[in-house]
Scaffold this active site. Structure first.
Site, PDB file in Angstrom:
ATOM      1  N   LYS A  51       0.747  -1.287   0.031  1.00 32.44           N
ATOM      2  CA  LYS A  51      -0.175   0.096   0.133  1.00 32.44           C
ATOM      3  C   LYS A  51       0.771   1.318   0.188  1.00 32.44           C
ATOM      4  O   LYS A  51       0.575   2.292  -0.538  1.00 32.44           O
ATOM      5  CB  LYS A  51      -0.901  -0.031   1.174  1.00 32.44           C
ATOM      6  N   GLY A 114      10.044 -22.288  15.922  1.00 30.28           N
ATOM      7  CA  GLY A 114       9.288 -23.296  16.760  1.00 30.28           C
ATOM      8  C   GLY A 114       8.434 -24.407  16.435  1.00 30.28           C
ATOM      9  O   GLY A 114       7.969 -24.518  15.069  1.00 30.28           O
ATOM     10  N   GLY A 187      -2.830 -14.267 -12.679  1.00 30.76           N
ATOM     11  CA  GLY A 187      -3.735 -14.197 -11.699  1.00 30.76           C
ATOM     12  C   GLY A 187      -4.368 -12.995 -11.437  1.00 30.76           C
ATOM     13  O   GLY A 187      -3.846 -12.035 -11.347  1.00 30.76           O
ATOM     14  N   GLY A 189      -6.881 -11.893  -9.320  1.00 26.91           N
ATOM     15  CA  GLY A 189      -7.446 -11.753  -7.911  1.00 26.91           C
ATOM     16  C   GLY A 189      -7.043 -10.418  -7.226  1.00 26.91           C
ATOM     17  O   GLY A 189      -6.414  -9.599  -7.990  1.00 26.91           O
ATOM     18  N   GLU A 210      -5.958 -14.601 -16.278  1.00 25.96           N
ATOM     19  CA  GLU A 210      -6.803 -15.089 -15.141  1.00 25.96           C
ATOM     20  C   GLU A 210      -7.465 -16.184 -15.801  1.00 25.96           C
ATOM     21  O   GLU A 210      -7.946 -16.555 -16.903  1.00 25.96           O
ATOM     22  CB  GLU A 210      -7.864 -13.746 -14.841  1.00 25.96           C
ATOM     23  N   VAL A 244      -2.937 -21.024 -17.857  1.00 27.94           N
ATOM     24  CA  VAL A 244      -1.404 -20.841 -18.100  1.00 27.94           C
ATOM     25  C   VAL A 244      -0.681 -22.241 -18.348  1.00 27.94           C
ATOM     26  O   VAL A 244      -1.271 -23.137 -17.600  1.00 27.94           O
ATOM     27  CB  VAL A 244      -0.988 -20.127 -17.206  1.00 27.94           C
ATOM     28  N   HIS A 452     -22.257  16.915   3.882  1.00 28.55           N
ATOM     29  CA  HIS A 452     -22.014  17.554   2.468  1.00 28.55           C
ATOM     30  C   HIS A 452     -20.909  18.585   2.471  1.00 28.55           C
ATOM     31  O   HIS A 452     -20.823  19.314   3.393  1.00 28.55           O
ATOM     32  CB  HIS A 452     -23.194  17.910   1.759  1.00 28.55           C
TER      33      HIS A 452
END
Length: 473
Positions: A51, A114, A187, A189, A210, A244, A452
């Protein structure tokens, strides 16, 4: 040597560290085991860094179009390394914040790998955690409860090797030192759409392949159509219903070529880089799952509505259990899990109330059922749609493509779903999520006074449109 805890969280990503904080608030002695960095994929390789780059791309796009706003700007350029530096500065700042929260909550953090142990001298039941450090040393943690929050990693197609140079995932894309001339994104998505938007705004030639019959296939069909239309205007080429063929991959001088099958025909694609964005795979390997009775099905850990596995003292949350692989979902799952451990009675999560966001340009956001899903469930629905072109603040922003779509139950008038595409809809969707939680009706949203001029006015207008009463249409 062993240390005893009420709960040990295996994985310090967003779901894991939030669960640890909540457990600490409940008076539990808590430890987090993280082999990489606190904050996990979301902070370091996902939500935040992507982002940050998207924001830089948005600023560049705005400056290029400065004349439209009456702002004459010349000699505009892209300093991609500075974009990457800014991204890292934000990540580092937030990482320090998470570390501070661990200290504030008196949560012990073990920086190592872990693995869950079976019954042993340390514990009569499975669940002790063996922490291995990079120097070869190890330590045993003995908890009453274990919370698995090991997250996920980018998935690839069988036979398609990620070489981290010509063929990359979002992980490698976030570390690029320079922009490629062209990118083929496999892809369509959420992740693929965000990268397509980002690269396109920065002047990269972008194509998307896609497999499904539309991009953003899990969003409402009207949303998919609109994003496809707007991407076409931006000269982003989109190929849907295309499979693909990994075996056709070949490398050339500074480029890579791959073929796809579409409607019985083969298409060839050549780009400088291929970005594989076909979902994420749960991290269930090498964490000791073979030592416990917890089940793994279709690559994810099976849990009940309180996130317990077959071993009642072992819980799992987030991407590792499949479902909606979203940071905010993992966080809430973690809170439910530790509250259940503490003997509280948390409310199970209703996933139809979870907002979903795509941070492309324009943004996409939704909550609840799509129109197709609602009809498939037997609802008689009524629809309200309202365009951003009739919203004053959207015109002021200069970003007015898109709309908000309400889906309501014709019998009860309850809101079943809200779907948005347009400016800042990832912020506006919070009102839609609240509407779902409160079982609101379009009438209630319409009679909520929206200030507004704001983008939020579109919520009231779209709600009124459900009954044909929109004011500005």
């Amino acid at each position: 040597m062993s240390n005893e805890y009420d709960v040990v969280v295996l994985g310090g990503g967003t779901g894991g560290y939030v669960a640890a904080i909540r457990a600490s608030q409940l008076g539990m002695k808590v430890a987090v085991v993280e082999k990489d960095k606190l904050g996990g994929t979301c902070l370091h390789r996902g939500c935040i860094p992507s982002k940050a780059l998207l924001r830089s791309a948005e600023v560049y796009h705005t400056l290029k179009n400065g004349a439209y706003y009456g702002v004459e700007v010349s000699d505009i350029g892209i300093n991609f390394l500075r974009m990457q530096e800014r991204k890292q500065e934000i990540v580092d700042q937030l990482h320090k914040g998470v570390q501070h929260l661990m200290k504030k909550g008196k949560i012990d953090v073990y920086e190592g790998t872990g693995r869950i142990m079976g019954p042993s001298i340390f514990s009569p039941q499975a669940g002790a955690i063996n922490v291995e450090y990079t120097n070869g040393e190890a330590e045993i943690l003995v908890p009453k409860f274990v919370l698995i929050a090991t997250g996920s990693r980018p998935r690839t197609l069988p036979g398609l090797t990620i070489d981290k140079e010509a063929v990359i995932t979002s992980d490698e894309a976030l570390e690029l030192k320079e922009l490629p001339r062209s990118v083929l994104i496999i892809g369509g998505g959420v992740i693929g759409i965000e990268w397509a938007s980002l690269f396109n705004d920065l002047g990269v030639d972008v194509e998307i392949v896609e497999y499904a019959d539309r991009i953003l296939p899990f969003e409402d069909e009207d949303i998919s159509k609109e994003i496809a239309r707007l991407f076409k205007k931006r000269k982003i080429k989109v190929h849907t219903g295309a499979k693909v063929l990994p075996e056709t991959l070949s490398r050339g001088e500074g480029n890579v070529t791959i073929k796809a099958e579409q409607n019985g025909k083969e298409l060839a694609f050549t780009a400088e880089k291929i970005l594989v964005s076909v979902g994420r795979q749960a991290n269930v390997e090498d964490i000791g799952m073979n030592n416990v009775d917890a089940r793994i099905e279709n690559g994810v850990i099976k849990v009940n509505e309180m996130y317990q596995t077959n071993e009642p003292h072992i819980y799992a949350i987030g991407d590792v259990i499949g479902g909606l692989q979203l940071a905010h979902v993992a966080s809430h799952e973690g809170i439910v899990a530790v509250e259940h451990m503490a003997g509280l009675r948390p409310r199970p999560i209703d996933y139809t109330m979870v907002p979903k966001c795509t941070y492309s340009r324009p943004e996409v956001a939704s909550v609840g059922l799509t129109e197709t899903e609602a009809r498939a469930k037997g609802y008689s629905v009524k629809i309200g749609k309202f365009s951003f072109r009739a919203i004053g603040k959207a015109l002021v922003y200069g970003e007015y493509d898109g709309f908000v779509k309400f889906i309501a139950d014709e019998k009860t008038n309850d809101v079943l779903g809200i779907h948005m595409i347009g400016p800042h809809v990832t912020d506006l969707i919070a009102e839609g999520a609240l509407a779902r939680v409160l079982d609101a009706t379009p009438w209630e949203i319409a009679h909520t006074i929206h200030p507004h001029p704001t983008l939020s006015e579109i919520m009231g207008e779209a709600a009124l449109a459900v009954d044909g009463k929109a004011i500005h249409s």
